[in-house]
Design a protein around this motif. Structure first.
Motif, short mmCIF file in Angstrom:
data_model
loop_
_atom_site.label_atom_id
_atom_site.label_comp_id
_atom_site.label_asym_id
_atom_site.label_seq_id
_atom_site.Cartn_x
_atom_site.Cartn_y
_atom_site.Cartn_z
N CYS A 362 0.85 -1.19 0.00
CA CYS A 362 0.00 0.00 0.00
C CYS A 362 0.89 1.24 0.00
CB CYS A 362 -0.92 0.00 1.22
SG CYS A 362 -1.89 1.52 1.41
N ASN A 364 -0.08 4.12 0.62
CA ASN A 364 -0.59 5.08 1.59
C ASN A 364 -0.08 4.81 3.00
OD1 ASN A 364 -2.40 7.35 2.27
ND2 ASN A 364 -3.56 5.80 3.38
N THR A 381 -8.04 2.27 2.67
CA THR A 381 -8.05 3.14 1.51
C THR A 381 -8.28 2.31 0.26
OG1 THR A 381 -6.49 4.67 2.57
CG2 THR A 381 -6.72 4.83 0.18
N SER A 384 -5.25 1.71 -3.14
CA SER A 384 -3.89 2.14 -2.76
C SER A 384 -2.88 1.01 -2.78
CB SER A 384 -3.92 2.78 -1.37
OG SER A 384 -4.38 1.86 -0.39
#
Length: 389
Positions: A362, A364, A381, A384
């Motif tokens: 990810c 993020n 999220t 992501s």
């Protein structure tokens, strides 16, 4: 060791005591110290004797609910919720709602905090009912907050259609365009419905959901991947190929997700030469390691392992890749009657490394794993998580 939560409660108690003393003086500007009420002294004694439940009840009972003190109540409830003491937070907010004189926007603000308590404690049905009522009766921005929490609940309960409907309500004006962030999220909700339809072999329903997903977010590659799978199941491999080629323009980082089906469709149609030409085009445009690996497999099928190893050697010299080196060694070993011990040892070492390293990450929050997640399990999220080369 310092109990920071207890320290915060002490500081909050001091603030409450000041408010009580100020109230007892009528807010007059006097040089004398504020007069502390008995309730405050009693509550502070409970707190210092490590009896926080009794202390909280005493402070809340002593402090009137008005525009000056409401934020203090809410701050205490929020602190307890963050510490995981949700039952205490619920008690505070329910007690506030039971107080006379709490109405209008103040009451709705407390109800929203109570709904957050219910979400934290897993009482999603109660939170949903409360948030729905608030969303129907509140104006912006409280209405928007309620809808966003409802979307989170529907996401966790996999109530995709309800989540889509809630997103549609976020727009304050009829026919107004939703923000890009919510259009992207809504596209994923449509894709979830499409995947459910594919599992039920409801291909007409899946196509309808994917059309809506693509309309919500034209830059999302997920609808294209799912539509290609649908076309392949229906025997429409040419359409599947055309759809998969859109992925490179929508999100090149997801091309590794498209390559296996792309190869399968070309093989089914007997047009691997067209795939090889297409992969060369991608390589000239700055293709990734998965493109190099797929092209090497085609070269091995057409020209043999030695040619594939040479091709990988050239690619590795331009841009080092552990995966490509490992595959190059495999091709070289397959041409040897008696495998070189050092090469075999290096190949096995690379294979073991590849087994343990994450295949997806990810961008993020940094969550990593071995399989694809459209919704990151770490930060919740959408979109992501990407393949790691």
């Amino acid at each position: 060791m310092i109990d920071w939560g207890l320290l915060l409660l002490v500081l909050l108690a001091i603030a409450i005591g000041y408010a009580l003393g100020w109230r007892s003086r009528g807010g007059a500007e006097e040089p004398d110290a504020p007069v502390l009420e008995p309730h405050y002294i009693q509550g502070l004694n409970y707190l210092l004797n490590e009896q926080p439940d009794a202390a909280i009840d005493t402070f809340i009972g002593a402090l009137d609910v008005n525009s000056e003190t409401l934020e203090t109540h809410l701050a205490l409830g929020n602190l307890l919720r963050k510490r995981g003491e949700v039952s205490r937070a619920i008690k505070i907010h329910q007690n506030l709602l039971a107080r006379p004189g709490l109405e209008g926007e103040r009451s709705k603000q407390v109800q929203l905090e109570l709904a957050r308590d219910f979400i934290k404690s897993g009482l999603l049905d109660r939170a949903e009912m409360l948030l729905q009522e608030l969303a129907e009766t509140s104006a912006h921005p409280l209405r928007t907050q309620c809808l966003e929490y409802l979307i989170e609940i529907y996401r966790d309960e996999k109530e995709w259609q309800k989540a889509i409907d809630a997103i549609n309500q976020l727009s304050s004006r009829r026919f107004a365009r939703l923000p890009d962030r919510w259009r992207m999220v809504q596209s994923h909700f449509f894709c979830e419905l499409a995947e459910d339809a594919l599992r039920r072999t409801d291909y007409l329903g899946a196509r309808r959901q994917l059309r809506a997903a693509a309309l919500a977010d034209k830059q999302s590659a997920r609808p294209s991947l799912l539509l290609a799978e649908l076309e392949h199941r229906l025997g429409q491999d040419k359409e599947a190929i055309r759809t998969l080629k859109q992925v490179f323009h929508q999100d090149p980082s997801l091309l590794p997700e498209a390559l296996p089906l792309l190869s399968q469709c070309h093989k089914s149609l007997g047009i691997q030469d067209q795939l090889r030409e297409y992969l060369h085009e991608l390589l000239e445009q700055g293709g990734s390691t998965p493109v190099v690996m797929a092209l090497a497999e085609l070269i091995a099928d057409d020209e043999g392992s030695e040619a594939a190893a040479r091709f990988l050697g050239d690619q590795v010299s331009d841009g080092p890749s552990l995966l490509a080196v490992g595959q190059m060694l495999q091709f070289q070993l397959s041409d040897q009657r008696e495998p070189d011990e050092n090469m075999l040892m290096a190949s096995n070492a690379i294979r073991n490394i590849q087994k343990t390293r994450p295949h997806y990450r990810c961008y993020n929050c940094g969550f990593s794993g071995q399989q694809m997640h459209w919704l990151c399990p770490g930060c919740k999220t959408w979109g992501s998580v990407k393949p790691v080369e």
